[in-house]
Design an enzyme around this catalytic site. Structure first.
Site, PDB file in Angstrom:
ATOM      1  NE  ARG A  55      -3.556  -0.230   2.517  1.00 27.30           N
ATOM      2  CZ  ARG A  55      -3.896  -0.917   3.620  1.00 27.30           C
ATOM      3  NH1 ARG A  55      -3.495  -0.504   4.819  1.00 27.30           N
ATOM      4  NH2 ARG A  55      -4.622  -2.005   3.524  1.00 27.30           N
ATOM      5  NE  ARG A 105      -2.710   1.373   9.410  1.00 24.62           N
ATOM      6  CZ  ARG A 105      -3.256   0.161   9.277  1.00 24.62           C
ATOM      7  NH1 ARG A 105      -4.176  -0.060   8.357  1.00 24.62           N
ATOM      8  NH2 ARG A 105      -2.897  -0.822  10.073  1.00 24.62           N
ATOM      9  CE  LYS A 165      -7.620  -0.262  11.557  1.00 25.69           C
ATOM     10  NZ  LYS A 165      -8.132  -1.013  10.397  1.00 25.69           N
ATOM     11  CE  LYS A 198      -7.930   3.255   9.137  1.00 23.59           C
ATOM     12  NZ  LYS A 198      -9.052   2.481   8.535  1.00 23.59           N
ATOM     13  CB  CYS A 205     -13.307  -3.981   1.530  1.00 21.11           C
ATOM     14  SG  CYS A 205     -14.000  -5.607   1.912  1.00 21.11           S
ATOM     15  CB  CYS A 259      -8.607  -9.392   2.425  1.00 22.04           C
ATOM     16  SG  CYS A 259      -8.722  -8.827   4.142  1.00 22.04           S
ATOM     17  CB  CYS A 310     -14.194  -9.213   7.480  1.00 17.94           C
ATOM     18  SG  CYS A 310     -13.029  -7.843   7.754  1.00 17.94           S
ATOM     19  CB  CYS A 360     -11.475  -1.801   4.721  1.00 19.17           C
ATOM     20  SG  CYS A 360     -10.236  -2.611   5.761  1.00 19.17           S
TER      21      CYS A 360
END
Length: 569
Positions: free
Chosen positions: A75, A144, A207, A209, A428, A434, A473, A477
């Site tokens: 990514r 990120r 993470k 954001k 996603c 994934c 899931c 995302c």
């Protein structure tokens, strides 16, 4: 009597002992092993990658006694999705050389690559860096890709937001030299005295954001961020930012400790305090996030469980001064940047919808060739958007008709060629690349859209703007817990359906049906669309209607029409 300290998750020790994210990455990639070690798997996230395997072949290979077919996802870090034509064309060529020949636009205004083999991995990252780009912090327990309003309009409002974007990117990017040593030099320095002044030895618990935008153009879904800066202007002059903390999407099925959350307004800051405030928020999460449970480690849990008063007071301690109350918020709005728009400098920009964000040459629609041809001929800048589309910037009016010819020659549909439901549909990656996916998402986007279009047309609401977000899931995302309708993978071939969010992304939606088979998703929505058509107010969105009418009433009314389905019992 003191509380027994919680046991930290294994990743914390890996980070602490990694020599600022160096670990044994180079040696691991150069080994003959098919997969990397667990430690390298965790550390590679900070460098922009996850190792996975082909989910389609895994079961058959296991039965045959064969190893999984391991591969990598990579990514990019592209602040605000802004990229030059030269850089894009480099990435386009590298996708053939080292990946599967496609580029996937993500919901964080960047792109990622799939099906990268271990033997090609170092070369891929090395060539990206030689070309002046980076993947650092594309994943991992750090801030990120920083997001911002995508419109390339030339005025002080948009110029100011873009400057804020780059200021945040510089301040919040990890300072370790490990990335350059590994991917540029190909050799880790023998000694290093560096420090991570913001992140510390173990970086963040999870993470993080960050985004910046105007409330008048919430195209980046600001309130789903851990930290969001809502810019307030008086005319063209920036007054400052309302600061929002604690947004986040990911949950775990059947785990009440996990939940999505809309960010809360905490304070208002003047323009000059942007970087200082961002650093203070990151430090707050660094020191208070849950490092004993990665499913409970995001800032949203700190804010929700400690409360807004504690959050504000603690933030002031890190900031070093009292913070002003947030200003009354202006009306949130999401602007559609697809189609032609005036840049206000004599040039135009064109937003082109890309189904599922997958830049690929399909049998009929040749997205990748069209993008490549336009950039080679005209050298325009581009912007990847949070809704997985692409904007061509700086278009001279004289180029307009030729660019349309190029797009049409490759059968690329424009905004006016697709329905509203197709325009606002997010999905996603999910299977097969994934490792977290429980069900399909991207690969079934077209049939799911077609099925929903059918029941919308049947009920006379096909022209309504309804945002549907689908994920394989519950990690979220594609942000399924905001927007009018969320469709979340529950198990192979089955989904949870949520309704009642809004198209401005300021309200969470609510679960109404569980374990709905893929083929029956349109049937689940059919009676709800019928109720909407019969009872909506003029201009009322689907999610707004469901909330006004009552989510439980909408659900019960739908169930009465769905008695033949077990999941509606």
């Amino acid at each position: 009597m003191t509380d027994t300290p919680k046991k930290l998750v294994a990743q914390e020790g890996m980070k602490e002992n990694s020599h600022h994210l160096r670990g044994n990455i180079l040696a691991d990639l150069r080994s003959d092993a098919l997969a990397v070690t667990e430690e390298t798997y965790e550390l590679l996230k900070f460098h922009g990658s996850y190792e996975g395997y082909d989910r389609d072949t895994a079961t058959d290979r296991k039965k045959a006694g064969l190893e999984k077919e391991y591969e990598f996802m990579l990514r990019m870090r592209i602040p605000g999705g802004r990229l030059g034509a030269k850089e894009y064309l480099v990435l386009d060529a590298l996708s053939d050389k080292y990946a599967n020949g496609t580029l996937k636009i993500t919901t964080r205004e960047t792109i990622q690559f799939h099906v990268i083999m271990k033997g090609d991995f170092w070369n891929f990252l090395h060539e990206i860096n030689v070309a002046g780009m980076t993947t650092i912090a594309g994943c991992g327990d750090v801030v990120r890709n920083v997001m911002a309003t995508p419109a390339p309009i030339k005025d002080n409002i948009h110029d100011t937001i873009q400057k804020a974007l780059y200021e945040l990117d510089v301040v919040l990017k990890p300072k370790t030299k490990a990335y350059h040593e590994i991917w540029v030099n190909g050799e880790v320095a023998a000694t290093s005295q560096e420090e991570e002044p913001l992140y510390g030895e173990t970086y963040l618990p999870r993470k993080f954001k960050v985004g910046v935008c105007q409330p008048e153009d919430n195209s980046i879904d600001l309130l789903s961020h851990d930290l969001g800066f809502a810019a307030h202007f008086n005319g063209q002059e920036l007054e400052g930012y309302n600061v929002y903390l604690g947004g986040g999407q990911g949950i775990q099925h059947n785990n009440a400790k996990t939940y999505p959350r809309i960010a809360s307004p905490i304070c208002f800051i003047p323009p000059q305090d942007l970087a200082k405030c961002a650093e203070a928020v990151v430090k707050l999460q660094r020191d208070n996030g849950d490092r004993s449970d990665r499913k409970h480690a995001r800032l949203k849990y700190v804010v929700e469980e400690q409360g807004l008063e504690w959050t504000r007071k603690t933030l002031e301690e890190y900031f070093g001064a009292k913070l002003a109350d947030p200003k009354p918020e202006r009306k949130w709005n999401v602007v559609d940047h697809m189609g032609w728009h005036d840049q206000k400098d004599g040039k135009l920009y064109l937003g082109v919808p890309i189904e599922s964000g997958r830049i690929k040459d399909w049998d009929v629609t040749k997205y990748r060739s069209a993008v490549r041809d336009i950039l080679k001929k005209y050298g325009t800048r581009i912007i990847f958007t949070a809704d997985q589309n692409i904007i061509f910037c700086d278009v001279e009016p004289a180029w307009k008709e030729d660019i349309l010819v190029i797009l049409k020659s490759h059968n690329v549909p424009l905004r006016e060629d697709i329905t509203n439901i197709a325009r606002h549909f997010l999905s996603c990656v999910a299977l097969p690349t994934c490792g977290k996916a429980l069900a399909e998402a991207e690969r079934i986007t077209a049939p799911v859209i077609k099925g929903i279009e059918g029941v919308m047309e049947k009920n006379g609401v096909l022209n309504e703007n309804i945002a549907v977000h689908m994920t394989g899931c519950p990690n979220g995302c594609a942000r399924p817990y905001v927007g009018d309708i969320g469709i979340v993978g529950r198990m192979p071939g089955h989904y949870v359906i949520f309704i009642g969010g809004d198209s401005e992304f300021t309200r969470l939606n609510t679960l109404v049906f569980d374990k709905v088979p893929e083929a029956e998703i349109p049937a689940a929505l059919d009676p709800m669309f019928a109720l909407y058509a019969a009872n909506k107010n003029a201009g009322e969105g689907f999610g707004d209607f469901c909330t006004r009418y009552g989510i439980d009433k909408v659900k019960e009314s739908a169930k009465a029409s769905l008695t033949q389905y077990k999941w509606a019992a």
